[in-house]
Design a protein around this motif. Structure first.
Motif, mmCIF file in Angstrom:
data_model
loop_
_atom_site.group_PDB
_atom_site.id
_atom_site.type_symbol
_atom_site.label_atom_id
_atom_site.label_comp_id
_atom_site.label_asym_id
_atom_site.label_seq_id
_atom_site.Cartn_x
_atom_site.Cartn_y
_atom_site.Cartn_z
ATOM 1 N N TRP A 1 0.864 -1.303 -0.019
ATOM 2 C CA TRP A 1 0.096 -0.111 0.038
ATOM 3 C C TRP A 1 0.960 1.339 0.129
ATOM 4 O O TRP A 1 1.888 1.424 0.585
ATOM 5 C CB TRP A 1 -0.989 0.192 1.176
ATOM 6 N N GLY A 2 0.531 2.349 -0.595
ATOM 7 C CA GLY A 2 0.801 3.508 -0.801
ATOM 8 C C GLY A 2 0.349 4.644 0.370
ATOM 9 O O GLY A 2 -0.273 3.988 1.277
ATOM 10 N N ALA A 3 0.696 5.728 0.242
ATOM 11 C CA ALA A 3 0.029 6.850 0.920
ATOM 12 C C ALA A 3 -1.337 6.868 0.844
ATOM 13 O O ALA A 3 -1.877 6.606 -0.282
ATOM 14 C CB ALA A 3 0.762 8.388 0.804
ATOM 15 N N LEU A 4 -2.031 7.458 2.027
ATOM 16 C CA LEU A 4 -3.565 7.514 1.750
ATOM 17 C C LEU A 4 -3.755 8.837 1.655
ATOM 18 O O LEU A 4 -3.395 9.760 2.459
ATOM 19 C CB LEU A 4 -4.261 6.859 3.088
ATOM 20 N N THR A 5 -4.603 9.398 0.579
ATOM 21 C CA THR A 5 -4.769 10.734 0.441
ATOM 22 C C THR A 5 -6.211 11.183 0.894
ATOM 23 O O THR A 5 -7.121 10.390 0.720
ATOM 24 C CB THR A 5 -4.808 11.131 -1.062
ATOM 25 N N VAL A 6 -6.511 12.091 1.920
ATOM 26 C CA VAL A 6 -7.599 12.330 2.120
ATOM 27 C C VAL A 6 -7.861 13.987 2.070
ATOM 28 O O VAL A 6 -6.842 14.672 2.197
ATOM 29 C CB VAL A 6 -7.706 12.238 3.629
ATOM 30 N N SER A 7 -9.059 14.579 1.579
ATOM 31 C CA SER A 7 -9.143 15.662 1.489
ATOM 32 C C SER A 7 -10.542 16.175 2.449
ATOM 33 O O SER A 7 -11.650 15.789 2.030
ATOM 34 C CB SER A 7 -9.781 16.274 0.121
ATOM 35 N N PRO A 8 -10.241 17.040 3.455
ATOM 36 C CA PRO A 8 -11.651 17.610 4.218
ATOM 37 C C PRO A 8 -12.290 18.523 3.513
ATOM 38 O O PRO A 8 -13.500 18.580 4.073
ATOM 39 C CB PRO A 8 -10.890 18.013 5.372
ATOM 40 N N LEU A 9 -11.864 18.987 2.571
ATOM 41 C CA LEU A 9 -12.665 20.157 1.821
ATOM 42 C C LEU A 9 -12.313 20.115 0.247
ATOM 43 O O LEU A 9 -11.278 20.227 -0.211
ATOM 44 C CB LEU A 9 -12.467 21.467 2.264
ATOM 45 N N ILE A 10 -13.306 19.952 -0.579
ATOM 46 C CA ILE A 10 -13.540 20.106 -1.936
ATOM 47 C C ILE A 10 -14.475 21.262 -2.217
ATOM 48 O O ILE A 10 -15.442 21.247 -1.700
ATOM 49 C CB ILE A 10 -14.064 18.883 -2.853
ATOM 50 N N LEU A 11 -14.102 22.180 -3.036
ATOM 51 C CA LEU A 11 -15.019 23.364 -3.224
ATOM 52 C C LEU A 11 -15.224 23.213 -5.006
ATOM 53 O O LEU A 11 -14.367 23.336 -5.768
ATOM 54 C CB LEU A 11 -14.561 24.512 -2.998
ATOM 55 N N GLN A 12 -16.438 22.944 -5.456
ATOM 56 C CA GLN A 12 -16.725 22.661 -6.860
ATOM 57 C C GLN A 12 -17.732 23.653 -7.503
ATOM 58 O O GLN A 12 -18.766 23.656 -6.920
ATOM 59 C CB GLN A 12 -17.196 21.116 -7.084
ATOM 60 N N TRP A 13 -17.420 24.564 -8.378
ATOM 61 C CA TRP A 13 -18.323 25.377 -8.850
ATOM 62 C C TRP A 13 -18.836 24.954 -10.328
ATOM 63 O O TRP A 13 -18.006 24.215 -11.256
ATOM 64 C CB TRP A 13 -17.446 26.756 -8.963
#
Length: 302
Positions: free
Chosen positions: A118-130
């Motif tokens: 397994w590689g790094a785990l990517t997490v995003s607490p905030l996406i803003l999509q217009w």
């Protein structure tokens, strides 16, 4: 209907290896060409996708772009799972949401060694999509994502070939898709990368700590719509490390990485399914392996 929302994706990493005679701290694995056409589009709902990467890197080059003698080919495969969600509610006029990306890979660097897991785990607490807006008569869609990479993947100090970087990264990006004329799209995704210190580098480096320098990298496309479901055109990526890496807090001169790549690609969709294929040939490489890459991707929106 949800438009395709792309992830931050990760290939494989060869971290601080003897391939560069301990004069270079490798950048962690980042999204180089893993996202491409229609990248800035998105809307409320969810997306799940699987990405497969295969790469053959025949040479390792130094800071002047010259091959380093005694280094062999590097072959790698990786698989990535991306899950994202966007709310119907908005912040600053954009729908907000979260995402997570899990990656697994296998790297074979010949006599230097190999590694898998397994590689790094990517997490995003905030996406803003217009949603769609216009600049003059040109429709655009855009997104900002604040990603963080957690060093939970396979790593051991006894190996110079590792899947994980053993360091945290802060990795925000901005993505935009524009339709300048009928049936033509262009998409750009621009990332900034900052790396924390690795306090347990491989024993072979003889170092107590290493830190890869910050970098800027982007993906770019231009495609023509052949009918309702098919887009075909060139895709490219570029990475430039903007400051030297550090070993034991000492800067390494002439060590920043650089790579560019270009090749053909396509995306075909049927309903809420999207199928991508992208090929790349690298050039202008410094302080990293140089080769070719193929990306296959399947995406389902909800």
């Amino acid at each position: 209907m949800l438009k395709p929302l792309q992830p931050v994706l990760f290939m494989i990493l060869i971290a601080s290896t003897s391939l560069v005679a301990q004069t270079h701290v490798a950048e962690p694995a980042v999204n180089l060409g893993d996202t491409s056409f229609l990248d800035g589009l998105g809307g409320p709902g969810g997306v799940v996708e699987e990405i497969g990467d295969g790469a053959h890197e025949g040479t390792v080059v130094d800071g002047s772009g010259s091959p380093i003698s005694g280094t062999g080919a590097v072959n790698s495969i990786s698989g990535l799972t991306h899950i994202a969600w966007l709310s119907h509610k908005t912040i600053l006029g954009g729908w907000y949401g979260t995402e997570v990306v899990a990656a697994a890979a296998h790297v074979n660097a010949g006599s230097t060694g190999q590694s898998g897991g397994w590689g790094a785990l990517t997490v995003s607490p905030l996406i803003l999509q217009w949603g769609e807006r216009k600049i003059g008569n040109v429709p655009i869609d855009q997104r900002v994502v604040f990603d963080f990479d957690l060093p939970v993947g396979a790593y051991t100090r006894s190996s110079v070939v590792n899947i994980s970087a053993n360091a945290f990264t802060v990795h925000p990006y901005y993505a935009i898709t524009a339709f300048p004329i009928r049936r033509v799209e262009t998409s750009w995704r621009v990332h900034y990368l900052w790396n924390s210190t690795n306090d347990s580098p491989p024993y072979a480096t003889g170092a107590q700590s290493t830190q890869a320098g910050p970098a800027i990298h982007f993906n770019a496309t231009a495609a023509y719509n052949f009918g309702k479901h098919l887009w075909i055109g060139p895709n490219a990526y570029y990475l430039r490390q903007i400051t030297d890496g550090r070993i034991d807090s000492v800067s390494l001169r002439n060590s920043p990485e650089q790579v560019g790549a270009i090749g053909p690609g396509m995306v075909w969709n049927s309903g809420k399914w999207f199928f991508y294929a992208n090929g790349y040939h690298e050039f202008g490489v410094k302080n990293r392996p140089e080769g070719n890459k193929l990306v296959l991707r399947v995406e389902k929106t909800f």
